[in-house]
Motif scaffolding. Structure first.
Motif, mmCIF file in Angstrom:
data_model
loop_
_atom_site.group_PDB
_atom_site.id
_atom_site.type_symbol
_atom_site.label_atom_id
_atom_site.label_comp_id
_atom_site.label_asym_id
_atom_site.label_seq_id
_atom_site.Cartn_x
_atom_site.Cartn_y
_atom_site.Cartn_z
ATOM 1 N N TRP A 145 0.822 -1.215 0.000
ATOM 2 C CA TRP A 145 0.000 0.000 0.000
ATOM 3 C C TRP A 145 0.854 1.263 0.000
ATOM 4 N N ILE A 146 2.039 1.202 0.596
ATOM 5 C CA ILE A 146 2.910 2.379 0.592
ATOM 6 C C ILE A 146 3.413 2.663 -0.822
ATOM 7 N N GLY A 147 3.678 1.610 -1.575
ATOM 8 C CA GLY A 147 4.056 1.807 -2.969
ATOM 9 C C GLY A 147 2.943 2.447 -3.766
ATOM 10 N N HIS A 148 1.709 1.993 -3.535
ATOM 11 C CA HIS A 148 0.555 2.612 -4.197
ATOM 12 C C HIS A 148 0.417 4.084 -3.766
ATOM 13 N N ARG A 149 0.654 4.335 -2.488
ATOM 14 C CA ARG A 149 0.561 5.713 -1.979
ATOM 15 C C ARG A 149 1.579 6.625 -2.651
ATOM 16 N N ASP A 150 2.827 6.177 -2.691
ATOM 17 C CA ASP A 150 3.888 7.014 -3.255
ATOM 18 C C ASP A 150 3.669 7.263 -4.741
ATOM 19 N N ALA A 151 3.224 6.236 -5.452
ATOM 20 C CA ALA A 151 2.961 6.407 -6.883
ATOM 21 C C ALA A 151 1.841 7.411 -7.110
ATOM 22 N N ASP A 177 -16.655 9.592 -4.575
ATOM 23 C CA ASP A 177 -16.924 8.395 -3.770
ATOM 24 C C ASP A 177 -16.182 7.196 -4.348
ATOM 25 N N ASP A 178 -16.194 7.091 -5.657
ATOM 26 C CA ASP A 178 -15.337 6.125 -6.351
ATOM 27 C C ASP A 178 -14.137 6.908 -6.866
ATOM 28 N N PRO A 179 -12.987 6.795 -6.204
ATOM 29 C CA PRO A 179 -11.831 7.644 -6.568
ATOM 30 C C PRO A 179 -11.456 7.563 -8.043
ATOM 31 N N ALA A 180 -11.710 6.428 -8.677
ATOM 32 C CA ALA A 180 -11.339 6.259 -10.079
ATOM 33 C C ALA A 180 -12.120 7.189 -10.993
ATOM 34 N N THR A 181 -13.258 7.705 -10.507
ATOM 35 C CA THR A 181 -14.079 8.603 -11.341
ATOM 36 C C THR A 181 -13.794 10.076 -11.048
ATOM 37 N N THR A 182 -12.800 10.358 -10.227
ATOM 38 C CA THR A 182 -12.463 11.747 -9.901
ATOM 39 C C THR A 182 -11.962 12.462 -11.146
ATOM 40 N N THR A 183 -12.561 13.579 -11.469
ATOM 41 C CA THR A 183 -12.146 14.356 -12.646
ATOM 42 C C THR A 183 -11.536 15.697 -12.276
ATOM 43 N N MET A 202 -5.335 8.638 -15.538
ATOM 44 C CA MET A 202 -4.289 7.787 -14.968
ATOM 45 C C MET A 202 -3.974 8.197 -13.523
ATOM 46 N N VAL A 203 -4.111 9.493 -13.217
ATOM 47 C CA VAL A 203 -3.906 9.944 -11.841
ATOM 48 C C VAL A 203 -5.055 9.457 -10.967
ATOM 49 N N ALA A 204 -6.277 9.550 -11.484
ATOM 50 C CA ALA A 204 -7.442 9.069 -10.731
ATOM 51 C C ALA A 204 -7.331 7.578 -10.455
ATOM 52 N N GLN A 205 -6.844 6.822 -11.427
ATOM 53 C CA GLN A 205 -6.690 5.374 -11.240
ATOM 54 C C GLN A 205 -5.643 5.068 -10.176
ATOM 55 N N TYR A 210 -4.479 3.362 -4.573
ATOM 56 C CA TYR A 210 -3.980 3.629 -3.222
ATOM 57 C C TYR A 210 -5.113 3.566 -2.195
ATOM 58 N N ALA A 211 -6.241 4.215 -2.500
ATOM 59 C CA ALA A 211 -7.356 4.227 -1.555
ATOM 60 C C ALA A 211 -7.842 2.807 -1.261
#
Length: 312
Positions: A145-151, A177-183, A202-205, A210-211
């Motif tokens: 999870w730390i790797g996901h956080r840093d990326a 609410d679904d971070p992947a849909t953050t625009t 790609m940033v939202a993904q 990470y979340a």
């Protein structure tokens, strides 16, 4: 600074200095290195006053300190050969301490408001090449999870141009609410100014990954980026991580978290974005600040001029 300078502290000042440093570390979230530097700067200032005035100043004496004493202190720093940046940092530390005492002790000093510090030479931003920025953000990733956080964090700096403090100040509620849909994100910058920042898919993904991997509960009002113990992630941890990555990748020392923000703006400029748009995305109060990026891409601007101008 030697330990002997601590004897120059007035007894009633010692506790105030400790309270201020604790405030910086725990309420302002300053990095350990910053707290140590500011503490050293302040104690050096107080030691100078003790020698200059013939005794350790009390809280009342600090509040009544005349401008001439502040100027004498700056002159002493210059005489020691300190760089302008170091002198300005020391002045910032002293001003911060006085703001703290004004708020907590009711003691202010108006003379300090008129103190002028040496002007710093304006340095152009030093962005990373596109390939270097890509390698740095990719290398930050990992299976845990730390790797996901840093990326996710480094992609946010490079993909949205956030200051590191702005990114670390985000709460979970900033994302959809679904971070992947953050625009987009509403970011609070310097001076409390808010701006809307678009978020690439790609940033939202990366944020969603990470979340989903974070082992701590991410309620809407909780810090988005967490440290290993679950508290809000500190800048010093991120800076150390990037320092390790750049060494492993053979990147220059200019490859810092803030360099990713510069890279974001410079690469946008290189692809034809106008300065006004970049100013809004970066949250600069003045266009003159954003114009510093034009010096970075001077070769491209000259080539564009040569191709486009009818008299070229």
């Amino acid at each position: 600074m030697s330990n002997s300078s601590l004897t120059y502290l007035h007894p009633e000042i010692t506790g105030i200095v400790s309270a201020w440093l604790d405030h910086l570390a725990h309420e302002r979230g300053a990095a350990d290195r910053t707290v140590r530097a500011y503490g050293s700067d302040l104690r050096t200032f107080l030691a100078f006053l003790a020698e200059h005035r013939g005794g350790a100043p009390s809280a009342a004496e600090l509040a009544g300190l005349p401008l001439v004493d502040f100027r004498a202190w700056l002159a002493a720093l210059q005489h020691k050969g300190l760089a302008r940046s170091s002198i300005n940092r020391a002045a910032a530390a002293v001003r911060g301490f006085y703001r703290f005492t004004a708020r907590t002790q009711g003691r202010s000093n108006t003379a300090l408001l008129t103190l002028r510090t040496p002007r710093l030479k304006r340095r152009l931003p030093r962005p990373l090449p596109v390939e270097a920025a890509r390698r740095l953000t990719e290398a930050a990733g990992g299976a845990d999870w730390i790797g996901h956080r840093d990326a996710a964090l480094l992609l946010l700096l490079y993909g949205a141009g956030l200051r590191i403090g702005e990114a670390l100040g985000l709460d979970r509620g900033a994302l959809a609410d679904d971070p992947a849909t953050t625009t987009s994100l509403v970011v609070t910058g310097k001076g409390g100014r808010q701006r809307m920042v678009p978020i690439l898919p790609m940033v939202a993904q990366a944020l969603a990954a990470y979340a989903g991997a974070c082992p701590f509960a991410l309620a809407r009002d909780d810090a988005l980026f967490r440290g290993a113990r679950g508290k809000r992630l500190q800048q010093g941890v991120v800076q150390a991580r990037v320092r390790d990555l750049r060494r492993a990748l053979g990147l220059p020392e200019t490859a810092t978290p803030h360099a990713l923000r510069h890279s974001f703006a410079t690469h946008l400029l290189g692809d034809g974005a106008d300065l006004r748009t970049i100013q809004e995305l970066l949250g600069h109060a003045s266009l003159s600040t954003t114009q510093g990026y034009t010096g970075v891409d001077a070769d491209r601007l000259r080539a564009l001029y040569a191709r486009a101008h009818p008299r070229a």
